[in-house]
Design a protein around this motif. Structure first.
Motif, PDB file in Angstrom:
ATOM      1  N   PRO A  55       9.473 -15.202  -4.354  1.00 34.73           N
ATOM      2  CA  PRO A  55       9.138 -16.295  -3.433  1.00 34.73           C
ATOM      3  C   PRO A  55      10.231 -17.343  -3.330  1.00 34.73           C
ATOM      4  CG  PRO A  55       8.074 -16.645  -5.541  1.00 34.73           C
ATOM      5  CD  PRO A  55       8.793 -15.336  -5.650  1.00 34.73           C
ATOM      6  N   GLU A  56      10.280 -18.004  -2.200  1.00 30.28           N
ATOM      7  CA  GLU A  56      11.083 -19.213  -2.058  1.00 30.28           C
ATOM      8  C   GLU A  56      10.321 -20.371  -2.692  1.00 30.28           C
ATOM      9  OE1 GLU A  56      12.570 -19.976   1.958  1.00 30.28           O
ATOM     10  OE2 GLU A  56      12.011 -17.915   2.489  1.00 30.28           O
ATOM     11  N   HIS A  57      11.005 -21.472  -2.916  1.00 29.09           N
ATOM     12  CA  HIS A  57      10.338 -22.668  -3.432  1.00 29.09           C
ATOM     13  C   HIS A  57      10.166 -23.668  -2.287  1.00 29.09           C
ATOM     14  CE1 HIS A  57       9.005 -25.828  -6.060  1.00 29.09           C
ATOM     15  NE2 HIS A  57       9.948 -26.623  -5.588  1.00 29.09           N
ATOM     16  N   PHE A  58       8.976 -24.264  -2.218  1.00 29.60           N
ATOM     17  CA  PHE A  58       8.662 -25.204  -1.145  1.00 29.60           C
ATOM     18  C   PHE A  58       8.121 -26.508  -1.726  1.00 29.60           C
ATOM     19  CE2 PHE A  58       8.197 -21.001   0.677  1.00 29.60           C
ATOM     20  CZ  PHE A  58       8.762 -21.101   1.933  1.00 29.60           C
ATOM     21  N   SER A  59       8.313 -27.560  -0.953  1.00 28.93           N
ATOM     22  CA  SER A  59       7.619 -28.813  -1.218  1.00 28.93           C
ATOM     23  C   SER A  59       6.622 -29.038  -0.092  1.00 28.93           C
ATOM     24  CB  SER A  59       8.594 -29.996  -1.270  1.00 28.93           C
ATOM     25  OG  SER A  59       7.875 -31.221  -1.261  1.00 28.93           O
ATOM     26  N   PHE A  60       5.366 -29.204  -0.479  1.00 27.58           N
ATOM     27  CA  PHE A  60       4.325 -29.479   0.503  1.00 27.58           C
ATOM     28  C   PHE A  60       3.816 -30.913   0.337  1.00 27.58           C
ATOM     29  CE2 PHE A  60       4.041 -24.841  -0.317  1.00 27.58           C
ATOM     30  CZ  PHE A  60       4.394 -24.386   0.951  1.00 27.58           C
ATOM     31  N   ASP A  61       4.702 -31.780  -0.085  1.00 23.96           N
ATOM     32  CA  ASP A  61       4.398 -33.213  -0.258  1.00 23.96           C
ATOM     33  C   ASP A  61       3.216 -33.441  -1.204  1.00 23.96           C
ATOM     34  OD1 ASP A  61       6.465 -33.589   1.493  1.00 23.96           O
ATOM     35  OD2 ASP A  61       5.224 -34.147   3.202  1.00 23.96           O
TER      36      ASP A  61
ATOM     37  N   PHE B  23       1.277 -21.121  -4.095  1.00 21.52           N
ATOM     38  CA  PHE B  23       1.556 -21.609  -2.746  1.00 21.52           C
ATOM     39  C   PHE B  23       3.010 -21.407  -2.336  1.00 21.52           C
ATOM     40  CE2 PHE B  23      -2.391 -24.065  -3.662  1.00 21.52           C
ATOM     41  CZ  PHE B  23      -3.158 -23.447  -2.691  1.00 21.52           C
ATOM     42  N   ASP B  24       3.914 -21.226  -3.303  1.00 21.07           N
ATOM     43  CA  ASP B  24       5.264 -20.787  -2.949  1.00 21.07           C
ATOM     44  C   ASP B  24       5.190 -19.391  -2.329  1.00 21.07           C
ATOM     45  OD1 ASP B  24       6.683 -23.032  -3.699  1.00 21.07           O
ATOM     46  OD2 ASP B  24       7.106 -22.305  -5.726  1.00 21.07           O
TER      47      ASP B  24
ATOM     48  N   ILE C 135      -1.902 -26.591   3.615  1.00 20.49           N
ATOM     49  CA  ILE C 135      -0.513 -26.331   3.224  1.00 20.49           C
ATOM     50  C   ILE C 135       0.246 -25.641   4.355  1.00 20.49           C
ATOM     51  CG2 ILE C 135       0.752 -24.655   1.783  1.00 20.49           C
ATOM     52  CD1 ILE C 135      -0.728 -25.892  -0.615  1.00 20.49           C
ATOM     53  N   ILE C 136      -0.403 -24.726   5.059  1.00 20.59           N
ATOM     54  CA  ILE C 136       0.252 -24.062   6.187  1.00 20.59           C
ATOM     55  C   ILE C 136       0.486 -25.055   7.324  1.00 20.59           C
ATOM     56  CG2 ILE C 136      -0.078 -22.301   7.981  1.00 20.59           C
ATOM     57  CD1 ILE C 136      -1.478 -20.621   5.736  1.00 20.59           C
ATOM     58  N   ARG C 137      -0.441 -25.967   7.521  1.00 21.84           N
ATOM     59  CA  ARG C 137      -0.205 -27.034   8.504  1.00 21.84           C
ATOM     60  C   ARG C 137       1.019 -27.871   8.119  1.00 21.84           C
ATOM     61  NH1 ARG C 137      -6.614 -28.399   9.156  1.00 21.84           N
ATOM     62  NH2 ARG C 137      -6.934 -27.341  11.154  1.00 21.84           N
ATOM     63  N   LYS C 138       1.133 -28.193   6.831  1.00 23.52           N
ATOM     64  CA  LYS C 138       2.277 -28.979   6.352  1.00 23.52           C
ATOM     65  C   LYS C 138       3.569 -28.186   6.510  1.00 23.52           C
ATOM     66  CE  LYS C 138       2.224 -32.454   4.645  1.00 23.52           C
ATOM     67  NZ  LYS C 138       2.472 -33.827   5.178  1.00 23.52           N
TER      68      LYS C 138
ATOM     69  N   THR D 196       4.216 -25.867   8.702  1.00 19.75           N
ATOM     70  CA  THR D 196       4.521 -25.813  10.136  1.00 19.75           C
ATOM     71  C   THR D 196       5.126 -27.124  10.611  1.00 19.75           C
ATOM     72  OG1 THR D 196       2.685 -24.262  10.464  1.00 19.75           O
ATOM     73  CG2 THR D 196       3.499 -25.416  12.417  1.00 19.75           C
ATOM     74  N   GLU D 197       4.556 -28.222  10.138  1.00 19.44           N
ATOM     75  CA  GLU D 197       5.060 -29.553  10.510  1.00 19.44           C
ATOM     76  C   GLU D 197       6.489 -29.764  10.010  1.00 19.44           C
ATOM     77  OE1 GLU D 197       4.402 -33.871   8.560  1.00 19.44           O
ATOM     78  OE2 GLU D 197       2.547 -32.834   9.098  1.00 19.44           O
ATOM     79  N   LYS D 198       6.752 -29.399   8.756  1.00 21.92           N
ATOM     80  CA  LYS D 198       8.063 -29.659   8.155  1.00 21.92           C
ATOM     81  C   LYS D 198       9.153 -28.774   8.735  1.00 21.92           C
ATOM     82  CE  LYS D 198       8.273 -31.221   3.928  1.00 21.92           C
ATOM     83  NZ  LYS D 198       8.171 -31.457   2.476  1.00 21.92           N
ATOM     84  N   ASN D 199       8.759 -27.592   9.250  1.00 18.41           N
ATOM     85  CA  ASN D 199       9.741 -26.691   9.844  1.00 18.41           C
ATOM     86  C   ASN D 199       9.839 -26.850  11.362  1.00 18.41           C
ATOM     87  OD1 ASN D 199      10.947 -24.540   7.811  1.00 18.41           O
ATOM     88  ND2 ASN D 199       8.843 -24.941   7.163  1.00 18.41           N
TER      89      ASN D 199
END
Length: 282
Positions: free
Chosen positions: A106-112, A127-128, A158-161, A163-166
């Motif tokens: 997996p990649e690493h993500f920040s979902f705030d 969630f990563d 998390i998927i909404r976040k 989508t927003e961040k990308n």
């Protein structure tokens, strides 16, 4: 019924649809389809010109290798269900190497901070894995709308976040939880329950309904204490966590604030089978 296993071929098809002015709906699944999945596909069919449904058991979102091994795989039955729903649904069923190449990681993500609440406390790195596969599937399918069930409400947020961040031009649609006749939230994991366990598992939804009645009348600590008592008295289920949390931040609360929306969340075990559910409180 069109079934694609290679991403490039699916990309070309989607490109053709887009040129024709067709909107693309997407329902990502891990297979073992049930009526909850079918309800998502129906909503996608009602909202979009063309619908892609993926069937891919994503290895990077399983923190427990045994859970991945035991996850039900029912490809032929899944195809039958979708084909009888609408013959024009496009199936994407890739091999792991088609999504991840030679390195399944997996990649690493920040979902705030959303990733550290509830499920994040018990399923490290989960969630990563979710973010990684959704990112790669969205890059392939390029959906105008993507449909997710509210049973996995934290995942939905998390998927909404993500989508927003990308800055993706995809609308994320949350769909109501589809339930069995006894109230149990539909899940592929339910197929591993015995008939008796399946009936007893309805206690989760019964408890959430009790919480909704008490919310705003009793304090959050009182409600939480009562839920723990109820599970202690129930020999069929073991409570992993119960939380009342803010819908937007997913942070647990001690006291509600006017104007905010809240949900009650439960994770519990029936034997070694983990079940989750949630219910909007206001």
């Amino acid at each position: 019924m069109q079934i694609y296993k290679e991403k490039q071929a699916l990309r070309e098809l989607v490109k053709t649809f887009k040129k024709g002015g067709f909107s693309i709906g997407f329902v990502p699944t891990m297979g073992a389809l049930h009526q909850g999945h079918i309800s998502l596909v129906k909503q996608a069919l009602a909202s979009c010109d063309r619908v892609v449904a993926s069937i891919f058991v994503n290895p990077t979102q399983f923190d427990n290798p045994n859970d991945l091994e035991k996850y039900p795989r029912t490809f032929e039955e899944d195809i039958f269900l979708l084909e009888n729903l609408d013959e024009n649904i496009i199936i994407f069923s890739p091999r792991p190497s088609e999504i991840y190449g030679n390195e399944v990681s997996p990649e690493h993500f920040s979902f705030d901070g959303l990733e550290f609440e509830m499920e994040g406390k018990y399923r490290k790195g989960h969630f990563d894995g979710v973010g990684t596969v959704i990112k790669r599937l969205f890059e392939i399918v390029q959906p105008d709308k993507a449909f997710f069930g509210e049973k996995d409400f934290q995942q939905l947020q998390i998927i909404r976040k993500l989508t927003e961040k990308n800055h993706w031009n995809t609308e994320i649609i949350g769909c109501p939880i589809d339930r069995e006749t006894n109230g149990l939230a539909r899940s592929s994991r339910n197929e591993r329950l015995s008939p008796e366990e399946r009936q007893k598992a309805a206690f989760i939804y019964e408890t959430l309904q009790h919480v909704k009645k008490e919310f705003g009348i009793k304090s959050v600590p009182e409600v939480t204490s009562r839920v723990k008592e109820l599970f202690d008295q129930n020999s069929g289920l073991k409570l992993e966590y119960f939380e009342i949390a803010n819908e937007a931040t997913l942070k647990s609360i001690q006291e509600p604030v006017n104007g905010e929306k809240y949900r009650a969340f439960i994770a519990a075990y029936s034997g070694d089978i983990r079940l989750i559910d949630n219910l909007a409180l206001n």
